[in-house]
Scaffold this motif. Structure first.
Motif, PDB file in Angstrom:
ATOM      1  N   UNK A   1       0.837  -1.203   0.000  1.00  0.00           N
ATOM      2  CA  UNK A   1       0.000   0.000   0.000  1.00  0.00           C
ATOM      3  C   UNK A   1       0.874   1.255   0.000  1.00  0.00           C
ATOM      4  N   UNK A   2       1.980   1.238   0.739  1.00  0.00           N
ATOM      5  CA  UNK A   2       2.862   2.399   0.770  1.00  0.00           C
ATOM      6  C   UNK A   2       3.597   2.576  -0.565  1.00  0.00           C
ATOM      7  N   UNK A   3       3.926   1.468  -1.214  1.00  0.00           N
ATOM      8  CA  UNK A   3       4.514   1.556  -2.554  1.00  0.00           C
ATOM      9  C   UNK A   3       3.521   2.201  -3.519  1.00  0.00           C
ATOM     10  N   UNK A   4       2.248   1.808  -3.413  1.00  0.00           N
ATOM     11  CA  UNK A   4       1.213   2.381  -4.281  1.00  0.00           C
ATOM     12  C   UNK A   4       1.087   3.884  -4.067  1.00  0.00           C
ATOM     13  N   UNK A   5       1.173   4.325  -2.811  1.00  0.00           N
ATOM     14  CA  UNK A   5       1.093   5.750  -2.526  1.00  0.00           C
ATOM     15  C   UNK A   5       2.284   6.477  -3.155  1.00  0.00           C
ATOM     16  N   UNK A   6       3.476   5.912  -3.006  1.00  0.00           N
ATOM     17  CA  UNK A   6       4.650   6.535  -3.610  1.00  0.00           C
ATOM     18  C   UNK A   6       4.536   6.626  -5.117  1.00  0.00           C
TER      19      UNK A   6
ATOM     20  N   UNK B   1       0.543  15.006   4.785  1.00  0.00           N
ATOM     21  CA  UNK B   1      -0.227  16.247   4.884  1.00  0.00           C
ATOM     22  C   UNK B   1       0.533  17.413   4.247  1.00  0.00           C
ATOM     23  N   UNK B   2       1.819  17.483   4.500  1.00  0.00           N
ATOM     24  CA  UNK B   2       2.629  18.549   3.916  1.00  0.00           C
ATOM     25  C   UNK B   2       2.752  18.386   2.402  1.00  0.00           C
ATOM     26  N   UNK B   3       2.937  17.147   1.923  1.00  0.00           N
ATOM     27  CA  UNK B   3       3.040  16.887   0.487  1.00  0.00           C
ATOM     28  C   UNK B   3       1.759  17.316  -0.235  1.00  0.00           C
TER      29      UNK B   3
ATOM     30  N   UNK C   1      -0.136  21.253  -6.556  1.00  0.00           N
ATOM     31  CA  UNK C   1      -0.663  22.440  -7.243  1.00  0.00           C
ATOM     32  C   UNK C   1      -1.902  22.172  -8.075  1.00  0.00           C
ATOM     33  N   UNK C   2      -2.257  20.903  -8.302  1.00  0.00           N
ATOM     34  CA  UNK C   2      -3.420  20.589  -9.122  1.00  0.00           C
ATOM     35  C   UNK C   2      -4.693  20.487  -8.313  1.00  0.00           C
ATOM     36  N   UNK C   3      -5.623  19.634  -8.775  1.00  0.00           N
ATOM     37  CA  UNK C   3      -6.874  19.380  -8.066  1.00  0.00           C
ATOM     38  C   UNK C   3      -6.768  18.047  -7.331  1.00  0.00           C
ATOM     39  N   UNK C   4      -7.207  18.030  -6.103  1.00  0.00           N
ATOM     40  CA  UNK C   4      -7.117  16.845  -5.261  1.00  0.00           C
ATOM     41  C   UNK C   4      -8.526  16.393  -4.868  1.00  0.00           C
ATOM     42  N   UNK C   5      -8.791  15.095  -5.018  1.00  0.00           N
ATOM     43  CA  UNK C   5     -10.044  14.499  -4.537  1.00  0.00           C
ATOM     44  C   UNK C   5      -9.652  13.335  -3.647  1.00  0.00           C
ATOM     45  N   UNK C   6     -10.116  13.333  -2.402  1.00  0.00           N
ATOM     46  CA  UNK C   6      -9.606  12.395  -1.405  1.00  0.00           C
ATOM     47  C   UNK C   6     -10.735  11.817  -0.559  1.00  0.00           C
TER      48      UNK C   6
ATOM     49  N   UNK D   1      -9.485  18.425   7.468  1.00  0.00           N
ATOM     50  CA  UNK D   1      -9.642  19.808   7.913  1.00  0.00           C
ATOM     51  C   UNK D   1      -8.481  20.683   7.440  1.00  0.00           C
ATOM     52  N   UNK D   2      -7.278  20.149   7.427  1.00  0.00           N
ATOM     53  CA  UNK D   2      -6.108  20.971   7.134  1.00  0.00           C
ATOM     54  C   UNK D   2      -5.787  21.059   5.645  1.00  0.00           C
ATOM     55  N   UNK D   3      -6.273  20.110   4.838  1.00  0.00           N
ATOM     56  CA  UNK D   3      -5.891  20.073   3.434  1.00  0.00           C
ATOM     57  C   UNK D   3      -7.026  20.486   2.501  1.00  0.00           C
ATOM     58  N   UNK D   4      -8.272  20.126   2.812  1.00  0.00           N
ATOM     59  CA  UNK D   4      -9.360  20.337   1.861  1.00  0.00           C
ATOM     60  C   UNK D   4      -9.973  21.732   1.987  1.00  0.00           C
TER      61      UNK D   4
END
Length: 588
Positions: A122-127, A155-157, A162-167, A176-179
């Motif tokens: 799962x962490x490889x997939x995130x990377x 969270x920092x990444x 700079x694009x659009x994020x859907x999470x 709360x901190x990112x969206x």
């Protein structure tokens, strides 16, 4: 201009609509959180946007040249070393950047994916997803299998993207901190979900939900008042009449439906069964534990007392689950001692908790353990009522256990645990695969739990809300910290300047007088909070009865006297609560 426009989107599964009429657009800089209960279609929505699934209605139109990177829940690739998997997903990426991501995600670049654990894959997939160049980033539960430090880094990444994020995520701090926008998938009864587009953060969405619930409750209160009058009218009809006016009967049925829109259930203060927890819970002295030839824990000494609320944190693979097994007496130590109090009745939740006979219905599975659960005030609650609070109601109660989804199985395992009414709860990552509504319900119940709670979790919100101190597992040692922030600060300091000494003495882990005073203050504050809620509900009930009995002066007089007594009690308890809250705050 929109990167993608979505109009009247519809998705179905097994012939039933998941959601309908979803319409919205994504622009550069949009950071969208998708929330809603399990099974409502959040992952399906991301799959459609990723092009992995066709919509069953509506349209999705991308701007020319828009690239999409997607983190799915169960990624699959051909077996290969981790570094190769990342570079295959982003051929134009620099190899040093792939190495950086794998280092931050604690993955060996040469480790083959077919020999990895699910968490490592799962962490490889995130990377791989973060490395791929994209204008739209789609992330389905990106914090799964990440420790606290990795989540801070993620969270920092994402804040820098700079694009659009859907999470889709159950991490409320991340939301709360990112969206800056929210998609709220909200199902009414058994019908398809409605998709509400909300401008603002997760906290502002909750405020909007609260306002909507207040409006519905006011409508429901008016409906209950009218329902009482309508029922009285129906009962007053002459007995000789063989039927009552159909339109009035239908009106009562409609009112009854509206009157069931009750406000959210109050927090329950769960009891601890028949066995009262004594002064001794668990004491570990000089413990050493191996897994095979690997030393996992060494020279561990700690004490957990009655009523304590302890979080366990640390990197993946550091030994958090092993420590829980030691505390529960399920894993013998190779050296040292573990002493468990004679009155302790454990409730243990693991990643693979046994659900028993899976051919029976959810309802039978629950009642086979117990029909009622004890509350702290000495009363009991039907197990089915607790099941409803965890989302098991209607047809789902009669569904065979073996047909439940992964998230539903986790909910049922937690419910089984609570029904047994233990006095010590040991929970290993209880929040994985839970939707936010279920997660909130679980936290509400754990917040009112009268026994000892020990929870291993990467969920920062859960740790902040439910625990009074933190035990950090790492490098075979267990170190105590006053709270999660103290642990994070120590880790940041360690990463800058090498190993640093702990901020608290790990030997008397939980035995200091100041810590006991803080726990006593917290228990006192919680008890008073529960009393305030009870008295407030009683006051509101009296007000409603007074409105219904306005013409009956005798009843009204009795109610006014009862109201005066309740209001006086409420004022006294509120003052005591304020003093307890101030004391708790002063104790840190």
């Amino acid at each position: 201009m929109h990167l993608v426009s979505i109009a009247d989107l519809r998705a179905e599964v097994d012939g039933h609509d998941l959601f309908t009429s979803a319409s919205f657009g994504l622009r550069t800089g949009d950071r969208v959180g998708v929330v809603g209960p399990n099974g409502v279609g959040k992952s399906t929505l991301l799959r459609i946007l990723a092009g992995d699934r066709e919509a069953d209605g509506g349209e999705v139109v991308f701007r020319d040249g828009t690239r999409v990177a997607w983190l799915e829940q169960e990624p699959t690739w051909a077996p290969a070393p981790a570094l190769q998997v990342l570079l295959d997903g982003a051929p134009e990426a620099r190899e040093d950047e792939a190495h950086r991501l794998l280092h931050l995600l604690a993955v060996d670049p040469d480790h083959r994916t077919d020999a990895m654990s699910p968490g490592q894959r799962r962490r490889v997939a995130l990377g791989r997803t973060l490395l791929a160049p994209a204008e739209i980033l789609l992330l389905d539960e990106p914090t799964n299998h990440l420790d606290v430090e990795m989540i801070d880094w993620l969270e920092q990444e994402l804040s820098r993207f700079s694009g659009a994020l859907v999470m889709v995520t159950h991490d409320r701090y991340l939301l709360e901190r990112v969206t800056n926008r929210m998609l709220d998938l909200h199902r009414i009864d058994a019908g398809p979900a409605r998709v509400h587009w909300h401008e603002g953060s997760y906290a502002s969405l909750l405020e909007a939900r609260m306002e909507r619930a207040d409006r519905e409750e006011r409508d429901a209160q008016r409906a209950r008042s009218r329902l009482t009058k309508e029922i009285a009218w129906l009962r007053r009809q002459p007995r000789a009449r063989t039927s009552k006016p159909r339109f009035r009967v239908e009106q009562v049925e409609q009112l009854r439906d509206r009157a069931t829109l009750d406000a959210p259930a109050a927090t329950l203060e769960l009891g601890t069964g028949r066995r009262r927890l004594g002064n001794d819970v668990v004491e570990v002295t000089d413990a050493r534990v191996h897994r095979g030839d690997t030393l996992v824990l060494d020279d561990v000494t700690l004490t957990i007392g009655p009523g304590e609320r302890v979080g366990i944190v640390g990197p993946n693979g550091a030994g958090k689950s092993t420590l829980l097994e030691v505390l529960a007496g399920h894993r013998p130590v190779d050296a040292g001692t573990v002493r468990i109090g004679s009155t302790v009745q454990f409730g243990v939740y693991t990643q693979d908790s046994d659900l028993g006979d899976e051919d029976v219905s959810v309802l039978d599975s629950i009642t086979a353990i117990g029909s009622h659960i004890p509350l702290a005030d000495g009363s009991t609650l039907p197990a089915t009522s607790l099941a409803e609070r965890f989302g098991f109601e209607g047809r789902l109660l009669n569904t065979p256990v073996n047909r439940l989804s992964g998230g539903e199985r986790r909910r049922l395992a937690l419910l089984h645990l609570l029904v047994t009414a233990p006095n010590v709860l040991l929970l290993d990552e209880p929040t994985n695969d839970l939707d936010l509504d279920t997660l909130t319900a679980l936290e509400d119940h754990l917040d009112g739990f009268a026994g000892t709670l020990v929870v291993a979790s990467h969920d920062r919100f859960v740790l902040d809300r439910l625990t009074d101190r933190v035990l950090a597992v790492g490098d075979t040692r267990v170190t105590a910290f006053n709270d999660l922030e103290a642990y994070r600060a120590a880790r940041r300091s360690s990463s800058r300047s090498g190993p640093s000494s702990p901020t608290t003495d790990p030997t008397p882990a939980g035995g200091s007088p100041s810590n006991r005073a803080r726990q006593d203050a917290r228990r006192r504050r919680r008890s008073l909070e529960s009393r305030v809620e009870q008295l407030t509900a009683r006051r509101d009930t009296i007000h409603a009865r007074m409105a219904e009995s306005a013409a009956d002066h005798a009843v009204l007089s009795e109610l006014q006297s009862e109201l005066a007594d309740v209001v006086e009690q409420l004022g006294t308890v509120e003052e005591e609560w304020l003093a307890a809250a101030e004391l708790e705050e002063s104790l840190g």
